[in-house]
Design an enzyme around this catalytic site. Structure first.
Site, PDB file in Angstrom:
ATOM      1  N   PRO A  34     -45.332  -8.916 -36.543  1.00 20.37           N
ATOM      2  CA  PRO A  34     -46.410  -9.868 -36.233  1.00 20.37           C
ATOM      3  C   PRO A  34     -46.313 -10.413 -34.806  1.00 20.37           C
ATOM      4  CG  PRO A  34     -45.407 -10.368 -38.365  1.00 20.37           C
ATOM      5  CD  PRO A  34     -44.562  -9.307 -37.738  1.00 20.37           C
ATOM      6  N   ASP A  47       5.560   2.882  -3.399  1.00 24.28           N
ATOM      7  CA  ASP A  47       6.498   2.209  -2.502  1.00 24.28           C
ATOM      8  C   ASP A  47       6.794   0.799  -2.967  1.00 24.28           C
ATOM      9  OD1 ASP A  47       4.172   0.963  -1.627  1.00 24.28           O
ATOM     10  OD2 ASP A  47       3.866   2.538  -0.137  1.00 24.28           O
ATOM     11  N   LYS A  63      11.771   1.179   0.873  1.00 21.49           N
ATOM     12  CA  LYS A  63      13.149   0.869   1.276  1.00 21.49           C
ATOM     13  C   LYS A  63      14.038   0.729   0.046  1.00 21.49           C
ATOM     14  CE  LYS A  63      13.137  -1.818   5.560  1.00 21.49           C
ATOM     15  NZ  LYS A  63      11.720  -2.023   5.884  1.00 21.49           N
ATOM     16  N   GLY A  77      -2.466  -3.132  -3.133  1.00 25.32           N
ATOM     17  CA  GLY A  77      -3.769  -3.597  -2.646  1.00 25.32           C
ATOM     18  C   GLY A  77      -4.755  -2.463  -2.560  1.00 25.32           C
ATOM     19  N   ALA A 104      -4.784  -7.596  -1.083  1.00 25.58           N
ATOM     20  CA  ALA A 104      -3.996  -8.814  -1.292  1.00 25.58           C
ATOM     21  C   ALA A 104      -4.794 -10.083  -0.990  1.00 25.58           C
ATOM     22  CB  ALA A 104      -2.735  -8.768  -0.437  1.00 25.58           C
ATOM     23  N   MET A 136       1.208  -9.394   6.489  1.00 24.90           N
ATOM     24  CA  MET A 136       2.483  -9.007   7.116  1.00 24.90           C
ATOM     25  C   MET A 136       2.950 -10.060   8.120  1.00 24.90           C
ATOM     26  SD  MET A 136       1.889  -4.937   7.649  1.00 24.90           S
ATOM     27  CE  MET A 136       0.151  -4.945   8.002  1.00 24.90           C
TER      28      MET A 136
HETATM   29  N1  SAH Z   1      -2.819  -2.325   1.424  1.00 26.71           N
HETATM   30  C1  SAH Z   1      -2.329  -3.649   1.096  1.00 26.71           C
HETATM   31  C2  SAH Z   1      -1.642  -4.314   2.268  1.00 26.71           C
HETATM   32  C3  SAH Z   1      -0.399  -3.626   2.720  1.00 26.71           C
HETATM   33  S1  SAH Z   1       0.399  -4.456   4.038  1.00 26.71           S
HETATM   34  C4  SAH Z   1      -3.473  -4.509   0.578  1.00 26.71           C
HETATM   35  O1  SAH Z   1      -4.644  -4.102   0.671  1.00 26.71           O
HETATM   36  O2  SAH Z   1      -3.202  -5.570   0.041  1.00 26.71           O
HETATM   37  C5  SAH Z   1       1.571  -5.430   3.207  1.00 26.71           C
HETATM   38  C6  SAH Z   1       1.193  -6.881   3.278  1.00 26.71           C
HETATM   39  O3  SAH Z   1       0.219  -7.175   2.294  1.00 26.71           O
HETATM   40  C7  SAH Z   1       2.325  -7.810   2.962  1.00 26.71           C
HETATM   41  O4  SAH Z   1       3.137  -8.025   4.096  1.00 26.71           O
HETATM   42  C8  SAH Z   1       1.592  -9.074   2.589  1.00 26.71           C
HETATM   43  O5  SAH Z   1       1.108  -9.748   3.719  1.00 26.71           O
HETATM   44  C9  SAH Z   1       0.376  -8.507   1.866  1.00 26.71           C
HETATM   45  N2  SAH Z   1       0.555  -8.501   0.399  1.00 26.71           N
HETATM   46  C10 SAH Z   1       0.525  -7.432  -0.404  1.00 26.71           C
HETATM   47  N3  SAH Z   1       0.670  -7.795  -1.697  1.00 26.71           N
HETATM   48  C11 SAH Z   1       0.787  -9.127  -1.714  1.00 26.71           C
HETATM   49  C12 SAH Z   1       0.959 -10.109  -2.732  1.00 26.71           C
HETATM   50  N4  SAH Z   1       1.037  -9.775  -4.024  1.00 26.71           N
HETATM   51  N5  SAH Z   1       1.048 -11.414  -2.379  1.00 26.71           N
HETATM   52  C13 SAH Z   1       0.965 -11.769  -1.088  1.00 26.71           C
HETATM   53  N6  SAH Z   1       0.788 -10.891  -0.081  1.00 26.71           N
HETATM   54  C14 SAH Z   1       0.712  -9.597  -0.374  1.00 26.71           C
END
Ligand code: SAH
Length: 468
Positions: free
Chosen positions: A43, A251, A273, A305, A335, A386
């Protein structure tokens, strides 16, 4: 088995839906996908169905149901929500031996509707026979997560080569083995990675050679972003690849929580490392990826990230593509985005911050090549990656280039992980004191008005070492 699963062909066939509320609309949406010609009797109709009728996508008959409505229908759905009407429709349909489904009434239906996963032409239907629909939906959700989004592409791709494979391969085991090789190997991986042109080339070669990948198997490398640490932030694609990889190269930034989601028998190679040893040089990592791909393996290069944000993903991609390896890039939550969300920092905000820049605090030879004067603006959010160990010099540069010492700043260490720690202060304190965060895990610095919002779910223990 109480019900036999079958798939009904409804394209261009006429079907009836009785009822025009939300649950009728759900059926109509599904029936449209199956290409049925939909007649709706009720309806009144809700806004969605009225709009569909105006577009000509369904035919609406705004009146009560009559048994004559059943004439020439391939199937009938009763979804009025009114038991008396639903029962009348069901009885009339059954009297004409028509397939009829009454929403939420298996007792009145002679077929039931499953939970559906649609990767057309692959369709998965899950049913509990009406006993536990919620359980069926949960099973569907689990399957949804494990079936790649491009599964339908893969099925269509295979369909295009079906007759060619039939012509060049004897029926039975040889043809079966051929297709198994295709679906288990790099050709399917390339289709699922969106590299259909490459997959087609390989497929043509394979069909002509009667073997899915010829003498030398070819592998593939997926550069996969794993997000900042919390496994819930993996993308569905990343999860799927982790569960199907032959080799996983990871890594330091990849925690054990993430690797828990990987296929048990995948080979894991750590290239970060280790205690006392330096991490592998980039050239060695490139060579390692190449070697495994050339051996025909599905390699997941897992990166913290996003692979293209300070992740050297571009270098690895170029190196491998130049050597003829198929590379797929799967983005991840970088990140900055993960940490901002976890610490409650909106990176942009109307009237406060109109831009955000991701910048590295670490250059090739130490001091980064960054134009600080362009970044030192009060309505601009900076996220510095970083920067552990460089917080003081970064703060000093920004103040030198005009930012006030009172500009809020935050350090987020181990963002999104259980050990997350957050420090908040301002550029002045960052320059004059020595926040200890960043010593134990990855950390980034957020600078700008929005950084004042940063909050920690857990208390920060001794955020500062002695000044000096
Ligand atoms: N490809 C990554 C970055 C790699 S360089 C991304 O897109 O996130 C590595 C840097 O990322 C670290 O020195 C730090 O500054 C940052 N980082 C990555 N993981 C993180 C986290 N869980 N908390 C805070 N900083 C982070």
């Amino acid at each position: 088995m109480d019900h036999l699963p079958v798939f009904l062909t409804l394209r261009d066939r006429s079907v009836l839906v009785v009822g025009a509320g939300e649950s009728a609309a759900r059926k109509a949406r599904l029936l449209r996908r199956a290409g049925a010609r939909i007649h709706i009797v009720a309806p009144q109709a809700n806004a969605e169905l009225s709009a569909l009728a105006r577009q000509g996508a369904v035919t609406l008959h705004l009146r009560p149901f009559e048994p004559a409505d059943l004439r020439d229908r391939a199937a009938v759905w009763a979804a009025t929500g009114r038991p008396a009407v639903d029962e009348t429709v069901a009885a009339a349909a059954r009297a004409r031996a028509l397939p009829v489904n009454v929403v939420d009434r298996p007792d009145l239906s002679n077929f039931i509707m499953p939970a559906i996963i649609d990767r057309n032409p692959i369709i998965v239907a899950v049913s509990s026979g009406g006993a536990a629909p919620v359980l069926a939906r949960r099973i569907r959700a689990q399957l949804e997560r494990t079936l790649p989004a491009r599964l339908g592409h893969l099925a269509r791709f295979a369909g295009r080569f079906r007759s060619a494979a039939k012509a060049s391969l004897p029926a039975g085991l040889p043809r079966l083995r051929f297709w198994e090789g295709v679906f288990d190997g790099p050709i399917a991986a390339a289709v699922l990675a969106g590299e259909e042109a490459q997959a087609s080339e390989r497929m043509l070669l394979a069909v002509n050679r009667n073997a899915p990948s010829g003498q030398r198997p070819e592998g593939i490398v997926h550069l996969v972003g794993a997000g900042p640490g919390d496994p819930d932030l993996l993308t569905l694609r990343a999860l799927h690849l982790l569960q199907t990889a032959d080799v996983i190269v990871h890594d330091r930034l990849i925690g054990p929580d993430i690797l828990d989601y990987a296929r048990r028998d995948a080979k894991r190679i750590y290239v970060g490392k280790a205690a006392g040893k330096p991490s592998l040089a980039q050239a060695d990592i490139n060579a390692l990826l190449l070697r495994h791909a050339e051996a025909g393996q599905r390699v997941v290069r897992l990166k913290g990230g996003d692979p293209f944000v300070f992740g050297r993903g571009g270098e690895e991609m170029n190196y491998l593509r130049q050597r003829g390896i198929t590379v797929e890039v799967v983005p991840g939550i970088t990140a900055a985005l993960g940490c901002a969300a976890a610490a409650g920092v909106p990176l942009t905000q109307r009237g406060v911050s109109s831009a955000v820049t991701f910048v590295t605090g670490h250059g090739r030879a130490g001091e980064p090549d960054v134009d600080w004067s362009a970044l030192a603006s009060p309505s601009h959010t900076l996220v510095i990656y970083m920067a552990a160990g460089r917080a003081r010099s970064v703060a000093a540069r920004l103040i030198e280039h005009g930012l006030a010492g009172t500009t809020p700043a935050a350090i987020i260490e181990n963002g999104t992980r259980p050990e997350q720690q957050v420090w908040t202060g301002c550029l002045g304190t960052l320059r004059d004191q020595r926040p200890r965060l960043g010593a134990d895990g990855p950390a980034l610095i957020v600078v700008g008005q929005v950084a004042a919002r940063a909050q920690s779910a857990i208390a920060v223990a001794a955020p500062f070492a002695q000044a000096g």
